[in-house]
Design an enzyme around this catalytic site. Structure first.
Site, PDB file in Angstrom:
ATOM      1  CG  HIS A   1    -106.686  12.680 -42.098  1.00  0.00           C
ATOM      2  ND1 HIS A   1    -106.840  11.397 -41.666  1.00  0.00           N
ATOM      3  CD2 HIS A   1    -106.798  13.472 -41.011  1.00  0.00           C
ATOM      4  CE1 HIS A   1    -107.051  11.416 -40.356  1.00  0.00           C
ATOM      5  NE2 HIS A   1    -107.026  12.658 -39.935  1.00  0.00           N
ATOM      6  NE  ARG A   2    -100.441   8.793 -45.431  1.00  0.00           N
ATOM      7  CZ  ARG A   2     -99.260   8.217 -45.551  1.00  0.00           C
ATOM      8  NH1 ARG A   2     -98.977   7.588 -46.658  1.00  0.00           N
ATOM      9  NH2 ARG A   2     -98.381   8.250 -44.587  1.00  0.00           N
ATOM     10  CG  ASP A   3    -106.534   6.481 -39.820  1.00  0.00           C
ATOM     11  OD1 ASP A   3    -107.368   5.705 -40.320  1.00  0.00           O
ATOM     12  OD2 ASP A   3    -106.099   6.380 -38.670  1.00  0.00           O
ATOM     13  CG  LEU A   4    -111.166  11.707 -43.389  1.00  0.00           C
ATOM     14  CD1 LEU A   4    -110.506  12.526 -42.304  1.00  0.00           C
ATOM     15  CD2 LEU A   4    -111.028  12.423 -44.712  1.00  0.00           C
TER      16      LEU A   4
ATOM     17  CG  ASN B   1    -109.148   9.719 -36.745  1.00  0.00           C
ATOM     18  OD1 ASN B   1    -109.014   9.513 -35.535  1.00  0.00           O
ATOM     19  ND2 ASN B   1    -108.401   9.153 -37.667  1.00  0.00           N
TER      20      ASN B   1
END
Ligand SMILES: *[C@@H]1O[C@H](CO)[C@@H](O)[C@H](O)[C@H]1NC(C)=O
Ligand SMILES: *[C@@H]1O[C@H](CO)[C@@H](O)[C@H](O)[C@H]1NC(C)=O
Ligand SMILES: *[C@@H]1O[C@H](CO)[C@@H](O)[C@H](O)[C@H]1NC(C)=O
Ligand SMILES: *[C@@H]1O[C@H](CO)[C@@H](O)[C@H](O)[C@H]1NC(C)=O
Ligand SMILES: *[C@@H]1O[C@H](CO)[C@@H](O)[C@H](O)[C@H]1NC(C)=O
Ligand SMILES: *[C@@H]1O[C@H](CO)[C@@H](O)[C@H](O)[C@H]1NC(C)=O
Ligand SMILES: *[C@@H]1O[C@H](CO)[C@@H](O)[C@H](O)[C@H]1NC(C)=O
Ligand SMILES: *[C@@H]1O[C@H](CO)[C@@H](O)[C@H](O)[C@H]1NC(C)=O
Length: 540
Positions: free
Chosen positions: A498-501, A505
């Site tokens: 995901h890289r932007d948890l 979000n």
């Protein structure tokens, strides 16, 4: 006699000498190129010679850009058969064949000309990067005895044809290298598929992982190549040929498309003279929704959607709760498989996988609809050519796979529905969109962390909402989110990082089921990929 033959030899020598110093883009019959020497195309764009890729010590014959600080190889001859020393010799032999030999004259690679050619044969490196073998008779023409553009490696150069010569059955496809040290054919392939309903497909081994959508007269249905000052593209489909090609508008620009060895990517680079480096122009797949069949049968991928996978109107997720989207969707109401069925028009669609499709160029949309209704396995139809008013008929049989919402130039698609579904007036819009990935994982952990931080910093979760979130609900959210991340990381067919948890979000539905959202930065990995580099790690 003696004098004559002496003169003859001298002549030959002179010709040879002048050729090696003035016309270094060619070698002719009975001449050879040894390791360490190169041919350079006339304008100096490309160079042919022996090289060792990456940290390998093996020797290969290849073509690369001349005068570039980063050696960028665009074609390799002996991909699967390296030479382990500097004994290699590239020869145009006496019967006109191009042959690469090593040590004891053993043949490492050859151009495999089927016919023997008696006339003088010339091997020439052109400024397009094409290495061609010309007989005397076809001197000026563009048909060569042999050309490297017919046997691409991992790079599509301007002027190269991706696709088929239907008369000879020759197929040109792009195949990645195995690794930066090994140019032998790797796992990733880019090819033109299906002659009657052609599209560009990227494969990983025997599995599709990206498709362009079928050709619709103007473009491949799910591509957004816009007019630009650097290159244009065309797709040629006639009795003799079926191919995709790109042309440079500004010939002074270097541009190439390459299948990456290690990533699920096809990348287009353009050479930036100022910085002396390759600038990435575009990546394919562009986003998560470009992933083949991500949402399964009758699932539609909507990149701005939450979640990205949803079911088409009239369908519901096949599996409930903890959803594996690749299982796709099933109909709310079953079809009658008769003329009593009807169609719903969906707009701005990437057309489904055309593996089981059928095309008629002469039928119109009405005839198309009638023919589709008559065939119980026909699930959708549309115009095969969208130019002007639209013409032709494309029909799909069996489950519809790999559909996405494509605002940027998608097409109309008429999908078969039961009469009762069509009759249900005012099907609410929410029906188009379906159950959420009730999985979002990590996020729960992050939310929990958020709570702990809150104890010290406040403001993260306000007091009122805190009351709603008692610890059993938090636990529920945490487990749900963890399941979601686990799913994304391990169980979904594509590993998704995901890289932007972060807490913002993770969205909660009214039952406090967490859903991971915002895949804007997400990256998909192949199931067997264990490593990747990223420069963008945010919020994780
Ligand atoms: C190179 O390969 C040949 C056979 O192809 C082998 O006989 C020779 O020992 C190899 N040389 C080295 C240095 O590995
Ligand atoms: C030229 O090379 C081809 C392919 O290796 C071979 O079949 C042919 O016999 C060679 N011709 C001569 C004269 O050696
Ligand atoms: C020499 O050639 C023969 C057959 O052409 C081959 O079996 C052998 O491995 C080669 N040896 C070397 C050292 O390349
Ligand atoms: C030449 O033929 C051999 C054997 O048929 C094959 O392995 C090789 O790939 C062919 N080379 C080219 C350039 O087509
Ligand atoms: C693409 O551009 C080249 C060079 O300007 C031109 O010759 C060619 O006709 C163009 N092709 C298409 C399909 O527009
Ligand atoms: C593959 O992508 C990586 C990362 O963008 C890049 O460093 C590498 O050079 C690419 N490989 C090829 C063959 O372009
Ligand atoms: C479906 O077909 C059956 C006959 O097989 C028919 O009785 C029924 O009315 C049809 N249903 C619809 C919704 O058209
Ligand atoms: C439907 O069309 C497919 C493909 O053309 C064909 O194979 C099949 O036999 C057709 N089925 C019927 C019932 O006409």
């Amino acid at each position: 006699m003696g004098v004559l033959s002496f003169l003859f030899v001298c002549c030959k020598l002179l010709v040879f000498l002048s050729e090696s110093s003035f016309a270094s883009d060619t070698i002719t019959s009975s001449q050879s190129l040894s390791d360490g020497r190169t041919l350079v195309s006339k304008e100096g764009s490309f160079e042919l010679g022996f090289f060792s890729p990456g940290s390998s010590k093996n020797r290969y014959v290849g073509v690369w850009y001349k005068n570039m600080p980063v050696k960028t190889v665009v074609w390799v001859a002996n991909r699967i058969n390296p030479i382990n020393d500097s004994s290699g010799l590239l020869v145009v032999n006496q019967t006109g064949n191009l042959v690469l030999t090593s040590q004891n004259k053993s043949v490492v690679w050859s151009a495999n000309l089927s016919k023997e050619v008696r006339t003088p044969v010339v091997l020439q490196l052109l400024d397009s990067g094409n290495l061609v073998l010309r007989g005397e008779r076809d001197g000026g023409s563009e048909t060569y005895l042999w050309q490297s553009f017919d046997y691409p490696s991992d790079t599509l150069l301007p002027g190269m044809k991706l696709g088929w010569d239907l008369k000879t059955g020759l197929e040109r496809r792009i195949t990645s290298w195995k690794s930066p040290d090994d140019p032998s054919p790797g796992n990733f392939i880019w090819a033109v598929e299906r002659q009657d309903n052609p599209e560009l497909i990227m494969w990983k081994g025997s599995r599709k992982f990206q498709r362009s959508g079928p050709w619709n007269g103007l473009k491949f249905s799910a591509t957004s190549l816009r007019p630009n000052p650097i290159f244009n593209f065309s797709f040629v489909s006639n009795e003799d040929e079926l191919y995709f090609t790109i042309d440079l508008i500004d010939k002074a620009v270097f541009s190439r498309i390459v299948m990456n060895q290690t990533l699920y990517l096809r990348q287009r680079f353009t050479w930036d003279k100022a910085t002396q480096s390759w600038e990435l122009y575009a990546n394919v797949p562009r986003d998560l929704c470009d992933t083949y069949a991500l949402c399964g049968a009758y699932g539609i991928c909507i990149i701005s959607g939450m979640p990205v996978c949803q079911c088409l109107k009239g369908f519901k997720p096949k599996s409930r709760g903890y959803v594996d989207w690749s299982q796709g969707c099933v109909r709310d109401k079953s079809l009658n498989y008769s003329r009593q069925d009807g169609f719903i028009k969906f707009t701005a669609m990437k057309l489904p996988d055309s593996t089981s499709s059928w095309v008629s160029k002469s039928m119109n949309l009405n005839e198309c609809r009638e023919k589709c209704l008559d065939n119980s396995s026909c699930m959708a139809y549309t115009n095969s050519d969208i130019r002007g008013e639209g013409s032709g008929c494309a029909m799909w049989f069996g489950d519809l796979i790999d559909i996405r919402y494509f605002q940027d130039g998608g097409q109309d698609l008429y999908i078969r529905m039961s009469a009762s579904e069509l009759g249900a007036k005012g099907v609410s819009r929410t029906k188009i969109v379906v159950t959420v990935i009730s999985t979002a994982a990590l996020l729960a952990v992050v939310i929990a962390a958020g709570y702990l931080v809150h104890k010290r910093r406040r403001n993260i979760v306000d007091q009122e909402r805190c009351k709603i979130l008692d610890w059993s609900k938090r636990f529920h959210i945490i487990c749900g989110t963890a399941r979601g991340v686990m799913y994304l990381h391990q169980d979904s067919r594509l590993r998704i990082i995901h890289r932007d948890l972060k807490a913002s979000n993770v969205l909660l539905d009214q039952d406090m089921n967490p859903k991971i959202s915002d895949f804007g930065l997400a990256r998909a990995f192949g199931g067997d990929e264990t490593e990747g580099n990223t420069k963008r790690v945010i919020g994780t």
